[in-house]
Design an enzyme around this catalytic site. Sequence first.
Site, short mmCIF file in Angstrom:
data_model
loop_
_atom_site.label_atom_id
_atom_site.label_comp_id
_atom_site.label_asym_id
_atom_site.label_seq_id
_atom_site.Cartn_x
_atom_site.Cartn_y
_atom_site.Cartn_z
N ASN A 49 -9.56 6.42 0.34
CA ASN A 49 -8.21 6.97 0.18
C ASN A 49 -7.94 8.08 1.20
O ASN A 49 -6.88 8.15 1.81
CB ASN A 49 -8.03 7.54 -1.23
CG ASN A 49 -7.88 6.46 -2.29
OD1 ASN A 49 -7.70 5.28 -1.98
ND2 ASN A 49 -7.95 6.86 -3.55
N ARG A 398 0.93 -8.64 0.21
CA ARG A 398 -0.51 -8.60 0.48
C ARG A 398 -1.13 -9.75 -0.29
O ARG A 398 -0.86 -9.94 -1.47
CB ARG A 398 -1.15 -7.29 -0.01
CG ARG A 398 -0.57 -6.02 0.59
CD ARG A 398 -1.40 -4.81 0.15
NE ARG A 398 -0.69 -3.57 0.33
CZ ARG A 398 -0.64 -2.88 1.48
NH1 ARG A 398 -1.26 -3.36 2.53
NH2 ARG A 398 0.03 -1.74 1.56
N ARG A 428 1.33 -2.23 5.40
CA ARG A 428 0.39 -1.36 6.10
C ARG A 428 -1.06 -1.73 5.84
O ARG A 428 -1.48 -1.91 4.70
CB ARG A 428 0.63 0.09 5.71
CG ARG A 428 -0.28 1.07 6.45
CD ARG A 428 0.07 2.49 6.12
NE ARG A 428 1.29 2.91 6.81
CZ ARG A 428 2.22 3.70 6.26
NH1 ARG A 428 2.09 4.12 5.03
NH2 ARG A 428 3.26 4.07 6.96
N HIS A 458 9.15 -5.65 -0.21
CA HIS A 458 8.05 -5.29 -1.09
C HIS A 458 8.10 -6.04 -2.42
O HIS A 458 7.14 -6.02 -3.19
CB HIS A 458 8.10 -3.77 -1.34
CG HIS A 458 6.93 -3.22 -2.09
ND1 HIS A 458 7.03 -2.73 -3.38
CD2 HIS A 458 5.63 -3.07 -1.73
CE1 HIS A 458 5.86 -2.31 -3.79
NE2 HIS A 458 4.98 -2.49 -2.82
N TYR A 491 -6.46 -4.61 -10.51
CA TYR A 491 -5.26 -3.82 -10.76
C TYR A 491 -4.61 -4.28 -12.05
O TYR A 491 -4.63 -5.46 -12.38
CB TYR A 491 -4.22 -4.01 -9.64
CG TYR A 491 -4.61 -3.58 -8.25
CD1 TYR A 491 -5.86 -3.03 -7.97
CD2 TYR A 491 -3.71 -3.71 -7.20
CE1 TYR A 491 -6.18 -2.63 -6.69
CE2 TYR A 491 -4.03 -3.32 -5.91
CZ TYR A 491 -5.27 -2.78 -5.66
OH TYR A 491 -5.60 -2.39 -4.38
N ARG A 587 0.86 7.26 -12.01
CA ARG A 587 -0.54 7.18 -11.56
C ARG A 587 -0.86 8.18 -10.46
O ARG A 587 -1.88 8.85 -10.49
CB ARG A 587 -0.83 5.77 -11.05
CG ARG A 587 -2.29 5.56 -10.64
CD ARG A 587 -2.46 4.29 -9.83
NE ARG A 587 -2.09 4.45 -8.44
CZ ARG A 587 -1.69 3.46 -7.64
NH1 ARG A 587 -1.57 2.26 -8.13
NH2 ARG A 587 -1.39 3.70 -6.38
N HIS A 615 -1.18 -0.22 -11.73
CA HIS A 615 -0.27 -0.63 -10.66
C HIS A 615 1.07 -1.12 -11.18
O HIS A 615 2.01 -1.33 -10.40
CB HIS A 615 -0.95 -1.72 -9.82
CG HIS A 615 -0.29 -2.03 -8.53
ND1 HIS A 615 0.43 -3.19 -8.32
CD2 HIS A 615 -0.22 -1.34 -7.37
CE1 HIS A 615 0.91 -3.20 -7.08
NE2 HIS A 615 0.52 -2.09 -6.49
#
Length: 712
Positions: A49, A398, A428, A458, A491, A587, A615
């Site tokens: 991270n 993704r 990204r 997204h 997730y 979160r 998530h």
Amino acid sequence: MNDPLVAPEHYLNRELSWIEFNRRVLAQALNEHTPLLEQAKFSAIFSNNLDEFFMVRVASLKSQVEAGITSLSDDGLTPQQQLVAIQRTLRPLLEQQQAHYRHYFKLQLREHGVQLIDYQRLNQAQIDWVAQYFRTAIFPVLTPLAVDPAHPFPFMSNLSLNVAAIVRDPDTGKQQFARVKVPQKLLPRFVPIPPELCTHRPQPLFTAVPLEQVVAYNLHLLFPGMSVEGHYFFRVTRDADLELRDLEADDLMEALEEGLRKRRRGGEVVRLEVTDEMPEEVVDLLRQGMAVEPEDLYRINGPLGLDDLMSLLSIPLPALKDVPFQGRTVPALARAQHSRLEDGSIKPEDFESIFAAIRRADVLLHHPFDLFSTSVEEFVNQAADDPAVLAIKMTLYRTSKNSPVVAALIRAAENGKQVMALVELKARFDEDNNIQWARQLESSGVHVVYGVLGLKTHTKIILVVRREKQQLRSYVHIGTGNYNSKTSTLYTDLGLLSARPELGEDLVELFNYLTGFSKQQSFRRLLVAPVTLRRGMEAMIRREIDHARAGRGGHLRAKMNALVDPAIIALLYEASQAGVVCELLVRGMCSLRPGVEGLSENIRVISVIGRFLEHSRLFLFANGGQREIYLGSADWMPRNLDRRVEAVVPIVDPGLCDQLEALFTLYVNDNASIWDMQPDGSFVQRQPEGEEVQVQATLMRRWRGGLRPERR
């Protein structure tokens, strides 16, 4: 300059709030109740991270400083002041991580037969084995780079782990510097040594020495005839954000590929990590060679790049890991699995298509407790093979390396169906992967598009069009998570499978917006960014304010990854002052200050850090007894509300609404993995009094038993 929507003292800095989130991740690694190898996982996540944080967020702030930008953030800090605050906050956390590794983690591993041993503590038999390993597996791939008038300072690639070698020529007495890059991407970071070479009894299960130490203690083979007088480790982090213009599809792919080539090398150095024992003169040489500012230097008392601790999860010690968990097939879809179930419980004559199951009623999915493979993947697989299906359209933000979803899309195109995939090339750190998928899909006959100019797509949506009784029917999936088989087990995400005509019509128009020249400004049921989502969310918050002021009570609950949008925060403050009870489950970053008298005393913010990464995004509005509940892909951030394509769907089935309300209540009542946010932005973890209640553990137990969360 416009007046801020929120007074600076009422808005928490988003970068420091993100560090608070990563502090909670580190706390999982430091918690002695976390299984030992899971501690390694959380420590690795903390480090990974941080790498991304420096490559993107710190790099952005440094670019602003270099450009002379002094405009203030929403909390009233200049870019330079934010950088100082980041450094001041981070350094104690790095010390905690290293102290845990040295003084607890390694010692506890040894108790379980796992030795992460320093080279200096190897016995002679182990040293001989390591020397041979170095000659055969490492030495041929190393390239020592000298620094002298004939050799300029070498380029240090992004996130590279390096050895600074200090050597002396015995003939001239001259001391010189050389850099050796550690091949950590090619070889294991912890080199396993045959257990039979250990003299300790009982014999350890696993013994390993750090790869960088193997390189460092064999430097004499790289510099024959020279005297190696010292070695020190360092690691470089560079600006890796891609700045892309809004280009047409072909130009965008070309620009991305060029940007990715530059990223692999990296931009300016934004962090230089060195081991604590490195002398100042070597530090100065590195700083000058890479133009590193003093404040970007981090001295680390321990190994660099602890993200590699993730590799330790491969050690076969199940007692030191979480108990394996596999979700279940949603009961509503149990008969819709063809012959893919291996336990024989579904007879071929009992099979019904997944479309029949969805026609019967909306299906709520909660991953990883509900299997992704027998729900979303099955939905796409059956759509690919069903002769009645005419078209499949979906977004890919993704996805996994060997994606069953992508394979199904390719098969569908080969079966003659109209298949469209919107592949978001600008996701990204997944850009390269998505470029490869886009090319493979296109070569198979799939229509591939790259989204809307100026916006990142997204949203997580699938539309399947099927011919039924001389008419067309649409089936949809709208979710909070990526179409990624791997992350679906790691997730927590929510999704909806539905055959409601109005949702199908909305997705038809949304895909037209994404692929054509549509300027759609309204939708039947969906809230879509950047068109209607902000307006819709703000209207529902204002409605709760009106209910509260009219004496009908006001109550909203929201679960998301981040809350940093100033307009939403200002509205939530107004709601609190009107008497609306606001329960927020955030979160990560949260720039709102909860529990401030006269401002936000009716707002409560909690956070969950657990085995699975939270998530899902969920929004519940009491609406004076006529509740409205939404799920989707958007956080309350400016980028999600204004600069991305997002879709949030209402849940209208009363039973599913009951389940989601019960789920949120389960989170609120957690007394062990919940962290309560304080007005100053810090978080305090709850300590159970009596029986421990952990929401994720509770959900795993219930799903194993085939149950959903109880209704309230």
